[in-house]
Write a protein that holds these residues in place. Structure first.
Motif, mmCIF file in Angstrom:
data_model
loop_
_atom_site.group_PDB
_atom_site.id
_atom_site.type_symbol
_atom_site.label_atom_id
_atom_site.label_comp_id
_atom_site.label_asym_id
_atom_site.label_seq_id
_atom_site.Cartn_x
_atom_site.Cartn_y
_atom_site.Cartn_z
ATOM 1 N N THR A 43 -31.278 22.971 3.982
ATOM 2 C CA THR A 43 -30.700 24.477 4.148
ATOM 3 C C THR A 43 -29.252 23.549 5.496
ATOM 4 O O THR A 43 -27.806 24.553 4.767
ATOM 5 C CB THR A 43 -31.384 24.860 5.355
ATOM 6 N N THR A 44 -29.366 23.137 6.237
ATOM 7 C CA THR A 44 -27.802 22.918 6.682
ATOM 8 C C THR A 44 -27.068 21.330 5.734
ATOM 9 O O THR A 44 -26.159 21.666 6.474
ATOM 10 C CB THR A 44 -28.397 22.032 8.771
ATOM 11 N N PRO A 47 -28.227 14.665 7.683
ATOM 12 C CA PRO A 47 -28.760 14.327 6.984
ATOM 13 C C PRO A 47 -30.584 14.069 7.677
ATOM 14 O O PRO A 47 -30.034 14.461 8.707
ATOM 15 C CB PRO A 47 -28.581 12.851 7.887
ATOM 16 N N MET A 48 -31.008 13.723 6.430
ATOM 17 C CA MET A 48 -32.259 13.319 6.793
ATOM 18 C C MET A 48 -33.425 12.760 6.708
ATOM 19 O O MET A 48 -32.405 11.907 5.200
ATOM 20 C CB MET A 48 -32.992 15.089 6.686
ATOM 21 N N HIS A 49 -33.874 11.396 6.846
ATOM 22 C CA HIS A 49 -34.993 11.198 6.488
ATOM 23 C C HIS A 49 -35.439 11.610 4.783
ATOM 24 O O HIS A 49 -36.287 12.133 4.710
ATOM 25 C CB HIS A 49 -36.382 10.423 7.328
ATOM 26 N N PHE A 50 -35.040 10.458 3.802
ATOM 27 C CA PHE A 50 -35.825 10.877 2.671
ATOM 28 C C PHE A 50 -37.800 10.876 2.790
ATOM 29 O O PHE A 50 -37.757 12.019 1.971
ATOM 30 C CB PHE A 50 -35.862 9.123 1.943
ATOM 31 N N ASP A 51 -38.192 10.554 3.325
ATOM 32 C CA ASP A 51 -39.585 10.142 3.781
ATOM 33 C C ASP A 51 -40.126 11.528 3.752
ATOM 34 O O ASP A 51 -40.867 12.848 3.877
ATOM 35 C CB ASP A 51 -40.285 9.266 4.111
ATOM 36 N N CYS A 52 -38.981 12.229 5.275
ATOM 37 C CA CYS A 52 -39.268 12.969 5.732
ATOM 38 C C CYS A 52 -38.785 14.629 5.086
ATOM 39 O O CYS A 52 -39.870 15.760 4.526
ATOM 40 C CB CYS A 52 -37.962 14.090 7.378
ATOM 41 N N ALA A 53 -38.331 14.227 4.009
ATOM 42 C CA ALA A 53 -37.902 15.434 2.504
ATOM 43 C C ALA A 53 -38.895 15.437 1.578
ATOM 44 O O ALA A 53 -39.489 16.493 1.067
ATOM 45 C CB ALA A 53 -36.864 15.258 1.768
ATOM 46 N N TRP A 97 -33.447 19.717 -5.310
ATOM 47 C CA TRP A 97 -33.529 19.565 -3.573
ATOM 48 C C TRP A 97 -31.748 20.240 -3.227
ATOM 49 O O TRP A 97 -31.495 20.761 -2.031
ATOM 50 C CB TRP A 97 -33.374 18.272 -3.027
ATOM 51 N N GLU A 98 -30.770 18.866 -3.709
ATOM 52 C CA GLU A 98 -29.628 19.288 -3.507
ATOM 53 C C GLU A 98 -29.106 19.901 -4.200
ATOM 54 O O GLU A 98 -29.179 20.386 -5.472
ATOM 55 C CB GLU A 98 -28.710 18.251 -3.782
ATOM 56 N N ALA A 104 -22.661 17.459 0.225
ATOM 57 C CA ALA A 104 -22.979 17.027 1.475
ATOM 58 C C ALA A 104 -21.355 15.894 2.216
ATOM 59 O O ALA A 104 -21.222 14.834 1.381
ATOM 60 C CB ALA A 104 -24.102 15.999 2.613
ATOM 61 N N PRO A 105 -20.672 16.040 2.708
ATOM 62 C CA PRO A 105 -19.419 15.587 3.305
ATOM 63 C C PRO A 105 -19.447 14.275 3.704
ATOM 64 O O PRO A 105 -18.031 13.118 3.339
ATOM 65 C CB PRO A 105 -18.625 16.380 4.053
#
Length: 118
Positions: A43-44, A47-53, A97-98, A104-105
């Motif tokens: 949504t934003t 960056p997020m952890h791969f494992d969180c995704a 997902w992306e 992402a910048p």
């Protein structure tokens, strides 16, 4: 040939970039220390952890026996069914997902940094 001094300068440049771009994972609230293994939040774009995704997808997908969620490349995950072993599988579902149109910048900057000095 690349000197030890040049390698150190390159590593220092990467370290400075990472230090200046410290982020907090939108899912778990913990720091994202390694941007090279991070994935943009759906949504934003942060960056997020791969494992969180993977955890988000695991909670939203119902898997049958022998199925797993795996990253299949180009910003996509797949629900994969392993028939006998890791070599014999079929992709049952593709999960985008992306965005293919927008990167992402922070990922572009990191990619450019590695491309320039490696």
């Amino acid at each position: 040939m690349v000197s030890a001094e040049q390698i150190q300068e390159e590593n220092d440049a990467i370290r400075v970039f990472k230090d200046q771009n410290k982020c907090v994972c939108p899912k778990c609230g913990q720091p994202v220390d390694d941007l090279t293994s991070a994935i943009p939040d759906k949504t934003t774009g942060e960056p997020m952890h791969f494992d969180c995704a993977l955890d988000i997808l695991s909670q939203s997908e119902t898997l049958a026996n022998g199925e797993k969620i795996v990253y299949i490349g180009q910003g996509r995950f797949g629900v994969v069914s392993f028939e006998r072993d890791q070599k014999h599988f079929s992709i049952k579902k593709i999960i985008d997902w992306e965005s293919k149109e927008q990167h992402a910048p922070w990922r572009n900057t990191l990619s450019e940094l590695y491309s320039q000095i490696k």
